[in-house]
Write an enzyme that holds these catalytic residues in place. Structure first.
Site, mmCIF file in Angstrom:
data_model
loop_
_atom_site.group_PDB
_atom_site.id
_atom_site.type_symbol
_atom_site.label_atom_id
_atom_site.label_comp_id
_atom_site.label_asym_id
_atom_site.label_seq_id
_atom_site.Cartn_x
_atom_site.Cartn_y
_atom_site.Cartn_z
ATOM 1 N N ALA A 133 -41.183 -23.338 31.221
ATOM 2 C CA ALA A 133 -40.458 -24.843 30.057
ATOM 3 C C ALA A 133 -40.341 -24.637 29.279
ATOM 4 O O ALA A 133 -40.976 -24.460 28.245
ATOM 5 C CB ALA A 133 -41.321 -25.723 30.914
ATOM 6 N N GLU A 134 -39.162 -25.093 29.214
ATOM 7 C CA GLU A 134 -38.348 -25.481 27.885
ATOM 8 C C GLU A 134 -38.031 -26.730 27.827
ATOM 9 O O GLU A 134 -36.920 -26.388 27.797
ATOM 10 C CB GLU A 134 -37.780 -24.310 27.134
ATOM 11 C CG GLU A 134 -37.361 -23.740 25.718
ATOM 12 C CD GLU A 134 -36.212 -24.340 25.334
ATOM 13 O OE1 GLU A 134 -36.620 -26.003 24.775
ATOM 14 O OE2 GLU A 134 -35.180 -24.260 25.448
ATOM 15 N N LEU A 135 -38.844 -27.400 26.701
ATOM 16 C CA LEU A 135 -38.745 -28.535 26.589
ATOM 17 C C LEU A 135 -38.267 -29.525 25.255
ATOM 18 O O LEU A 135 -38.423 -30.550 25.306
ATOM 19 C CB LEU A 135 -39.424 -29.853 27.992
ATOM 20 C CG LEU A 135 -40.778 -29.288 28.444
ATOM 21 C CD1 LEU A 135 -41.588 -29.735 28.848
ATOM 22 C CD2 LEU A 135 -38.783 -29.140 29.765
#
EC number: 1.2.1.3
Length: 605
Positions: free
Chosen positions: A316-318
């Site tokens: 996950a890159e948020l």
């Protein structure tokens, strides 16, 4: 990209011939060197020819042939399920794209699986060849790729050249040069008890992986996961954003063209687009082995919950609330360069940049000088597709951004430029927000905590120039993606700040440099988990298989269960003392304990 004759081969030939007089025979002692060098030249020629990229062509992008400006552009059309595509900078209608259904998603995944079964068998060299041809296409067609990306996302051509082309070329080149080293079987150490073992770690394909990517860089965000997935031996299904569905169709054909040029099945790469209610079908699909997600925290929680049903690992890159820190030790002579960097880092892609500068944290010594330099620069920025700052992807964030700015002003911040949406006189249907400069912002303000993802420059003054006070401001938000620090390399405060930053990436005296050299990309805390790019990114798309083998099996040296430990156990007490002796031999600290372990083994055998 033409190959050059290696200098070592030329030196070898010269060594063999330089002592031979003109007109005389080559001495017999030199013939071995001559033939060796000539054979090496033949091998070099054959391999260099095989490694040349194939220049392929695909049908050109389907640009609109007539002007059709939508009055109130939106991707949703009342009474229709199709996605309406339009240019955010002008409101130009681009076409309709039918969203994928669960049945269509099943077909895409099955086709990728069938193609991956063959792709997994090919060599790294063959994978490199595909990527090399893809790189050649990107370099040869930079302008068309940029124009397609700009039309669908609203960014300017300069922003596209940097954010779509440069980073894609770097990722391709890095993978071509270093990918095999990252995925080659790796030897690991053994120990005294297992000295007869040989240990390796293998990086094997997972099968078919998925990527759910954001709209801010439609070409790079699509092709980035594809590059890594293909080199790791996987097939891939990319769920592209509804906001950039139009360009994604053509960008997919760019990637597939490289596969076809080398005789591989283009079904290895699949792209789907769907409304949010259908996305769960992808994220919980039992035939997906890994998910890369680029997006927001709220959506990621839904993705992770859905993926847990099939136990699919998620990267996950948020996004982030990235701080750019200017220390007291930054030379005054360097401030003009720093200001240029702050402007680019804040306003590129209209601030819609995952690692864009969301906060500027300045030591008191430079604060007022920076404001005097930044204010006229921000006020001078022009809006438009061919101006300084492009459009935002839609107008849905305008009310939120205006609210954050207004609230901060009420709490004591000063608004020196912008702060509102912009009705462009030439492009009234475009989505523009005035480049904003908000100063005297404090950590307790919402605009200092929430990701803006827009053209808003937030400037904050640290209480002092100490590392402690700098970090108190920089680490305040629940994000930790990227960051940058400007100061003297000889300043101990700089190194203390770099170590203390709660972030996955830090650029020293620069901005965004970590991705430009393919270091692992990702963050901590609210910015997500896992890494893409670099060795870590490639290995994350693999089954990491540990293999332990006999080093001297051919001599009959193998593990055997000693008699005292064989079932049924003849004597538990003696068996335990025997096992204790084994532990002492293997791990006892000091010669005496190891000798005692040997005695324990022998006396209880």
């Amino acid at each position: 990209m033409a190959a050059e004759i290696p200098r070592s081969l030329l030196v070898q030939l010269r060594t063999a011939l330089e002592d031979t007089p003109v007109g005389s025979y080559i001495p017999e002692s030199s013939w071995a060197l001559v033939w060796s060098a000539l054979a090496a030249l033949v091998v070099w020629y054959m391999t260099s020819r095989e490694d040349q990229p194939i220049r392929y062509t695909i049908p050109p992008a389907n640009f609109p042939k007539e002007e059709n400006i939508l009055e109130n552009p939106s991707i949703k059309v009342s009474g229709a399920s199709a996605i309406q595509c339009y240019a955010p900078a002008t409101g130009q209608f681009l076409g309709f794209v039918n969203p994928s259904t669960p049945e269509g998603i099943d077909r895409a995944i099955d086709q990728a699986h069938a193609a991956q079964a063959e792709w997994a068998k090919i060599t790294f060299r063959q994978r490199r060849a595909v990527l090399r041809s893809l790189l050649q296409y990107v370099l040869d067609n930079q302008e068309e790729i940029c124009r397609v990306a700009c039309l669908d996302s609203g960014k300017t051509m300069v922003d596209a050249q940097l954010g779509e082309i440069l980073v894609t070329a770097e990722k391709l080149q890095w993978t071509i040069k270093h990918g095999e080293k990252a995925l080659r079987p790796e030897s690991r150490p053994t120990n005294l008890l297992m000295a007869y073992k040989r240990n390796t770690v293998h990086y094997e394909p997972l099968g078919v992986v998925a990527a759910l990517v954001s709209w801010n860089y439609p070409f790079h965000n699509l092709i980035g996961p594809v590059i890594s997935a293909l080199f790791a031996g996987n097939g891939i299904v990319v769920k592209v954003s509804e906001q950039t569905a139009w360009s994604s169709q053509w960008f997919t054909s760019v990637i597939r063209g490289a596969l076809v040029a080398h005789g591989h099945n283009p079904a290895l790469v699949q792209t789907v687009v769907c409304w949010p209610q259908t996305a769960n079908y992808i994220t919980s699909h039992p035939k997906i082995s890994h998910i890369t997600f680029i997006g927001s925290q709220p959506v990621c929680k839904k993705v992770a919950e859905s993926a847990s049903k099939a136990l699919i690992p998620v990267l996950a890159e948020l996004g982030g609330k990235d701080a750019s820190i200017i220390l007291a030790s930054a030379p005054k002579s360097d401030l003009p360069r720093i200001v240029n960097t702050l402007m680019r880092g804040t306003f590129q892609a209209s601030g819609q940049n995952c690692i864009g500068i969301e906060r500027i944290v300045a030591a008191p010594e430079h604060y007022d000088t920076l404001l005097s330099m930044l204010t006229p620069r921000v006020r001078a920025l022009r809006l438009g597709p061919t101006a300084d700052v492009g459009a935002m992807i839609s107008d849905t964030a305008f009310a939120r951004l205006e609210g954050l700015v207004a609230e901060a002003v009420k709490q004591g911040a000063r608004l020196l430029a912008g702060g509102t949406r912009y009705a462009h006189p030439e492009y009234p249907s475009g989505h523009y927000f005035v480049p904003t400069l908000l100063v005297d912002v404090t950590p307790d303000m919402a605009i200092a905590q929430e990701e803006c993802f827009g053209p808003i420059m937030v400037v904050m003054r640290a209480a002092s120039s100490s590392a402690e006070d700098i970090l108190a401001v920089a680490n305040a938000p629940d994000f930790g993606l990227g960051s940058s620090v400007f100061g003297s390399e000889w300043d101990s405060t700089l190194h203390e700040v770099v170590r203390g930053l709660k972030a996955g990436m830090v650029a020293v005296n620069d901005f965004g440099a970590t991705y430009a050299v393919q270091l692992p990309f990702g963050g901590v805390a609210g910015s997500g988990y896992g890494r893409f790019a670099g060795e870590e990114g490639l290995r994350g798309l693999c089954n990491i298989k540990a293999v332990c083998e006999d080093r001297f099996g051919w001599l009959g040296v193998r593990t055997a269960i000693p008699r005292p430990m064989q079932y049924p156990v003849p004597d538990q007490e003696r068996s335990w003392r025997f096992a204790k002796g084994v532990v002492e031999v293997g791990y006892g600290m000091g010669l005496g304990r190891k000798v005692g372990g040997v005695v324990g083994i022998l006396s209880n055998s």
